[in-house]
Design a protein around this motif. Structure first.
Motif, PDB file in Angstrom:
ATOM      1  N   MET A 183      27.378 -43.689  24.800  1.00 19.42           N
ATOM      2  CA  MET A 183      26.984 -42.637  25.914  1.00 19.42           C
ATOM      3  C   MET A 183      28.301 -42.028  26.313  1.00 19.42           C
ATOM      4  SD  MET A 183      24.993 -43.228  29.347  1.00 19.42           S
ATOM      5  CE  MET A 183      23.801 -43.836  28.386  1.00 19.42           C
ATOM      6  N   ASP A 184      28.557 -40.752  26.196  1.00 20.95           N
ATOM      7  CA  ASP A 184      29.785 -39.923  26.531  1.00 20.95           C
ATOM      8  C   ASP A 184      30.182 -39.997  27.995  1.00 20.95           C
ATOM      9  OD1 ASP A 184      31.920 -37.687  27.082  1.00 20.95           O
ATOM     10  OD2 ASP A 184      31.951 -38.155  24.965  1.00 20.95           O
ATOM     11  N   THR A 185      31.305 -40.325  28.409  1.00 26.84           N
ATOM     12  CA  THR A 185      31.753 -40.302  29.944  1.00 26.84           C
ATOM     13  C   THR A 185      31.460 -39.016  30.382  1.00 26.84           C
ATOM     14  OG1 THR A 185      33.252 -42.415  29.613  1.00 26.84           O
ATOM     15  CG2 THR A 185      33.549 -41.113  31.436  1.00 26.84           C
ATOM     16  N   LEU A 186      32.082 -38.007  29.706  1.00 21.48           N
ATOM     17  CA  LEU A 186      32.027 -36.652  30.201  1.00 21.48           C
ATOM     18  C   LEU A 186      30.536 -36.289  30.498  1.00 21.48           C
ATOM     19  CD1 LEU A 186      34.767 -34.674  27.990  1.00 21.48           C
ATOM     20  CD2 LEU A 186      34.649 -35.241  30.542  1.00 21.48           C
ATOM     21  N   ASP A 187      29.688 -36.594  29.466  1.00 19.23           N
ATOM     22  CA  ASP A 187      28.184 -36.463  29.816  1.00 19.23           C
ATOM     23  C   ASP A 187      27.783 -37.011  31.149  1.00 19.23           C
ATOM     24  OD1 ASP A 187      27.897 -34.969  27.478  1.00 19.23           O
ATOM     25  OD2 ASP A 187      27.235 -36.585  26.298  1.00 19.23           O
ATOM     26  N   CYS A 188      28.322 -38.175  31.491  1.00 25.01           N
ATOM     27  CA  CYS A 188      27.750 -38.845  32.452  1.00 25.01           C
ATOM     28  C   CYS A 188      28.419 -38.044  33.847  1.00 25.01           C
ATOM     29  CB  CYS A 188      28.324 -40.311  32.599  1.00 25.01           C
ATOM     30  SG  CYS A 188      27.655 -41.536  31.315  1.00 25.01           S
ATOM     31  N   MET A 189      29.785 -37.711  33.709  1.00 26.04           N
ATOM     32  CA  MET A 189      30.300 -36.858  34.936  1.00 26.04           C
ATOM     33  C   MET A 189      29.780 -35.682  35.100  1.00 26.04           C
ATOM     34  SD  MET A 189      34.158 -37.701  33.905  1.00 26.04           S
ATOM     35  CE  MET A 189      35.204 -36.743  35.188  1.00 26.04           C
ATOM     36  N   ARG A 190      29.335 -34.891  34.055  1.00 16.87           N
ATOM     37  CA  ARG A 190      28.802 -33.636  34.207  1.00 16.87           C
ATOM     38  C   ARG A 190      27.360 -33.896  34.883  1.00 16.87           C
ATOM     39  NH1 ARG A 190      31.625 -29.781  31.700  1.00 16.87           N
ATOM     40  NH2 ARG A 190      32.925 -30.210  29.989  1.00 16.87           N
ATOM     41  N   THR A 191      26.606 -34.727  34.655  1.00 18.27           N
ATOM     42  CA  THR A 191      25.391 -34.975  34.997  1.00 18.27           C
ATOM     43  C   THR A 191      25.480 -35.734  36.399  1.00 18.27           C
ATOM     44  OG1 THR A 191      24.527 -36.104  32.875  1.00 18.27           O
ATOM     45  CG2 THR A 191      23.110 -36.643  34.859  1.00 18.27           C
ATOM     46  N   PHE A 192      26.440 -36.323  36.759  1.00 21.94           N
ATOM     47  CA  PHE A 192      26.479 -36.695  38.219  1.00 21.94           C
ATOM     48  C   PHE A 192      26.895 -35.312  39.214  1.00 21.94           C
ATOM     49  CE2 PHE A 192      30.285 -37.123  41.091  1.00 21.94           C
ATOM     50  CZ  PHE A 192      29.647 -37.984  42.165  1.00 21.94           C
ATOM     51  N   VAL A 193      27.825 -34.429  38.809  1.00 21.86           N
ATOM     52  CA  VAL A 193      28.197 -33.196  39.257  1.00 21.86           C
ATOM     53  C   VAL A 193      26.964 -32.534  39.431  1.00 21.86           C
ATOM     54  CG1 VAL A 193      29.444 -31.169  39.078  1.00 21.86           C
ATOM     55  CG2 VAL A 193      30.591 -33.533  38.800  1.00 21.86           C
ATOM     56  N   ALA A 194      25.984 -32.303  38.744  1.00 24.10           N
ATOM     57  CA  ALA A 194      24.925 -31.530  38.676  1.00 24.10           C
ATOM     58  C   ALA A 194      23.959 -32.220  39.635  1.00 24.10           C
ATOM     59  CB  ALA A 194      24.328 -31.472  37.235  1.00 24.10           C
ATOM     60  N   VAL A 195      23.611 -33.434  39.632  1.00 23.05           N
ATOM     61  CA  VAL A 195      22.920 -33.987  40.280  1.00 23.05           C
ATOM     62  C   VAL A 195      23.238 -33.854  42.112  1.00 23.05           C
ATOM     63  CG1 VAL A 195      21.990 -36.003  41.276  1.00 23.05           C
ATOM     64  CG2 VAL A 195      21.862 -35.695  38.973  1.00 23.05           C
ATOM     65  N   ALA A 196      24.599 -34.019  42.148  1.00 20.84           N
ATOM     66  CA  ALA A 196      25.438 -33.795  43.429  1.00 20.84           C
ATOM     67  C   ALA A 196      25.190 -32.538  43.980  1.00 20.84           C
ATOM     68  CB  ALA A 196      26.769 -34.268  43.390  1.00 20.84           C
ATOM     69  N   ALA A 197      25.166 -31.336  43.122  1.00 19.88           N
ATOM     70  CA  ALA A 197      25.129 -29.951  43.508  1.00 19.88           C
ATOM     71  C   ALA A 197      23.752 -29.994  43.743  1.00 19.88           C
ATOM     72  CB  ALA A 197      25.426 -29.158  42.270  1.00 19.88           C
ATOM     73  N   GLN A 198      22.925 -30.399  43.303  1.00 17.70           N
ATOM     74  CA  GLN A 198      21.358 -30.150  43.492  1.00 17.70           C
ATOM     75  C   GLN A 198      20.255 -30.869  44.356  1.00 17.70           C
ATOM     76  OE1 GLN A 198      19.753 -27.315  42.112  1.00 17.70           O
ATOM     77  NE2 GLN A 198      21.273 -26.708  40.847  1.00 17.70           N
ATOM     78  N   HIS A 199      21.394 -31.970  44.844  1.00 16.24           N
ATOM     79  CA  HIS A 199      20.800 -33.143  45.760  1.00 16.24           C
ATOM     80  C   HIS A 199      19.309 -33.652  45.077  1.00 16.24           C
ATOM     81  CE1 HIS A 199      23.564 -31.664  48.752  1.00 16.24           C
ATOM     82  NE2 HIS A 199      23.238 -30.339  48.500  1.00 16.24           N
ATOM     83  N   SER A 200      19.227 -33.603  43.896  1.00 11.47           N
ATOM     84  CA  SER A 200      18.072 -33.970  43.225  1.00 11.47           C
ATOM     85  C   SER A 200      18.502 -34.472  41.611  1.00 11.47           C
ATOM     86  CB  SER A 200      16.969 -32.871  43.093  1.00 11.47           C
ATOM     87  OG  SER A 200      15.981 -33.060  42.124  1.00 11.47           O
ATOM     88  N   PHE A 201      17.822 -35.361  41.011  1.00  7.71           N
ATOM     89  CA  PHE A 201      18.079 -35.837  39.809  1.00  7.71           C
ATOM     90  C   PHE A 201      17.122 -35.017  38.930  1.00  7.71           C
ATOM     91  CE2 PHE A 201      19.678 -39.806  41.454  1.00  7.71           C
ATOM     92  CZ  PHE A 201      20.486 -40.020  40.400  1.00  7.71           C
ATOM     93  N   THR A 202      15.933 -34.535  39.353  1.00 12.73           N
ATOM     94  CA  THR A 202      14.948 -33.699  38.586  1.00 12.73           C
ATOM     95  C   THR A 202      15.710 -32.023  38.549  1.00 12.73           C
ATOM     96  OG1 THR A 202      13.193 -34.485  39.482  1.00 12.73           O
ATOM     97  CG2 THR A 202      12.881 -32.327  38.358  1.00 12.73           C
ATOM     98  N   ALA A 203      16.261 -31.678  39.568  1.00 12.59           N
ATOM     99  CA  ALA A 203      16.944 -30.244  39.490  1.00 12.59           C
ATOM    100  C   ALA A 203      18.303 -30.363  38.684  1.00 12.59           C
ATOM    101  CB  ALA A 203      16.961 -29.912  40.797  1.00 12.59           C
ATOM    102  N   GLY A 204      18.895 -31.593  39.048  1.00 12.14           N
ATOM    103  CA  GLY A 204      20.156 -31.615  38.364  1.00 12.14           C
ATOM    104  C   GLY A 204      20.084 -31.689  36.679  1.00 12.14           C
ATOM    105  N   ALA A 205      18.948 -32.272  36.550  1.00  8.22           N
ATOM    106  CA  ALA A 205      18.870 -32.335  35.163  1.00  8.22           C
ATOM    107  C   ALA A 205      18.404 -31.173  34.246  1.00  8.22           C
ATOM    108  CB  ALA A 205      17.709 -33.686  34.657  1.00  8.22           C
ATOM    109  N   ARG A 206      17.527 -30.431  35.055  1.00 14.32           N
ATOM    110  CA  ARG A 206      17.086 -29.117  34.664  1.00 14.32           C
ATOM    111  C   ARG A 206      18.280 -28.259  34.626  1.00 14.32           C
ATOM    112  NH1 ARG A 206      14.274 -27.743  38.874  1.00 14.32           N
ATOM    113  NH2 ARG A 206      12.574 -28.936  38.103  1.00 14.32           N
ATOM    114  N   GLN A 207      19.189 -28.437  35.372  1.00  9.41           N
ATOM    115  CA  GLN A 207      20.269 -27.381  35.249  1.00  9.41           C
ATOM    116  C   GLN A 207      21.178 -27.491  34.098  1.00  9.41           C
ATOM    117  OE1 GLN A 207      23.051 -27.492  38.828  1.00  9.41           O
ATOM    118  NE2 GLN A 207      24.874 -27.454  37.662  1.00  9.41           N
ATOM    119  N   ILE A 208      21.351 -28.861  33.597  1.00  4.34           N
ATOM    120  CA  ILE A 208      22.321 -28.921  32.459  1.00  4.34           C
ATOM    121  C   ILE A 208      21.379 -29.375  31.100  1.00  4.34           C
ATOM    122  CG2 ILE A 208      24.098 -29.957  33.603  1.00  4.34           C
ATOM    123  CD1 ILE A 208      23.222 -32.845  33.251  1.00  4.34           C
ATOM    124  N   GLY A 209      20.110 -28.937  31.398  1.00  2.30           N
ATOM    125  CA  GLY A 209      19.122 -29.263  30.164  1.00  2.30           C
ATOM    126  C   GLY A 209      18.775 -30.518  29.682  1.00  2.30           C
TER     127      GLY A 209
END
Length: 308
Positions: free
Chosen positions: A1-27
């Motif tokens: 599991m790539d650390t960069l993928d984890c970091m980008r996911t973390f940033v997206a979830v933080a920005a959206q305040h939601s795992f669902t919306a963050g996941a949707r943002q990065i596809g």
């Protein structure tokens, strides 16, 4: 599991305040987003989010990690952007925020040819009449009108926005045309709630003796106010009162004869329109290209609906 993928996911979830919306943002799926963040927390040995059934918020450690993640990811994006620039093909996401009324039409019109030229750039436009915290929301660029409240942001001026006073001909027939700005105090004035002082309208009077502008401030009142300039413009075109709006919102009504300008020779100084971003943001090639495109678009003669 790539650390960069984890970091980008973390940033997206933080920005959206939601795992669902963050996941949707990065596809990716919500399940995979949760797995990436859990792996990151396991790797760091720290909890990054406080999770409840209703919200996802950063812990103090998560906030500190976010502040360090963003510049690192920006630098990586910048390196990728350099390669893309050399290949003459831009790609990747851009998060852009703007006021709702302006963004839904004028900004969309400006961005459309950019996306036609760069189809691999994915623009996410977040429209709101409230200033979103740029860093915390993971926003790349923001469109702002008037005096900038946050002096820490880097700003690029796009153009000046003309503010005009207008009324429908039938309203003026029924109530008379004000001969001086001070006469507006006796009229039904339609107010733009999102402006700094909606009840105070400013006008410039030329002081010929001192060869400088003198400001006349008029306190107005009326039966209608809205936070959308288009709503105010439509109400004025319906003959309900006198309005003070950005010129671009009333120009179609003026061209159609449904509104006419008042006190055109005494208009207040125009409001500047800026594109802003955090000083810590390393601009990728795609973001730099969009800034340059917006500057050329709004300053062009053909699209200049802003200055007199």
């Amino acid at each position: 599991m790539d650390t960069l993928d984890c970091m980008r996911t973390f940033v997206a979830v933080a920005a959206q305040h939601s795992f669902t919306a963050g996941a949707r943002q990065i596809g990716i799926s919500t399940k995979l987003a949760s797995k990436y963040v859990a792996r990151l927390e396991e790797r760091l040995g720290a909890q990054l989010f406080n999770r409840t059934t209703r919200s996802v918020t950063l812990t103090d450690t998560g906030q500190a990690y976010l502040e360090r993640c963003l510049p690192l990811l920006d630098q990586i994006d910048e390196m990728e952007g350099v390669i893309q620039e050399r290949q003459s093909e831009l790609g990747g996401p851009i998060r852009l925020t703007a006021p709702t009324g302006f963004g839904s039409r004028e900004l969309v019109q400006a961005v459309t040819p950019f996306q036609q030229s760069h189809p691999k750039v994915q623009i996410e436009m977040l429209l709101s009449d409230y200033h979103a915290p740029i860093v915390e929301e993971g926003i790349d660029l923001a469109i702002r009108f008037g005096k900038l409240q946050d002096s820490t942001l880097v700003a690029r001026k796009l153009c000046d926005m003309r503010l005009v006073v207008v009324a429908a001909p039938d309203y003026l027939q029924r109530h008379g045309e004000p001969g001086h700005p001070k006469a507006l105090a006796t009229h039904n004035c339609l107010m733009l709630q999102s402006s700094a002082q909606p009840e105070t309208w400013r006008f410039q009077d030329q002081d010929k003796d001192k060869d400088k502008d003198k400001v006349t401030s008029v306190l107005v009142n009326g039966s209608f106010r809205a936070n959308s300039p288009r709503a105010v413009a439509h109400m004025a075109a319906g003959g309900q009162g006198i309005a003070r709006c950005p010129y671009y919102t009333v120009k179609p009504f003026i061209d159609a004869g449904r509104l006419q300008l008042l006190f055109a020779d005494r208009e207040d100084k125009p409001l500047p329109l800026y594109v802003v971003y955090p000083p810590s943001r390393h601009l990728t090639a795609r973001i730099r290209a969009l800034i340059e495109h917006l500057a050329k678009w709004f300053q062009s003669t053909e699209q200049n609906l802003w200055a007199p």
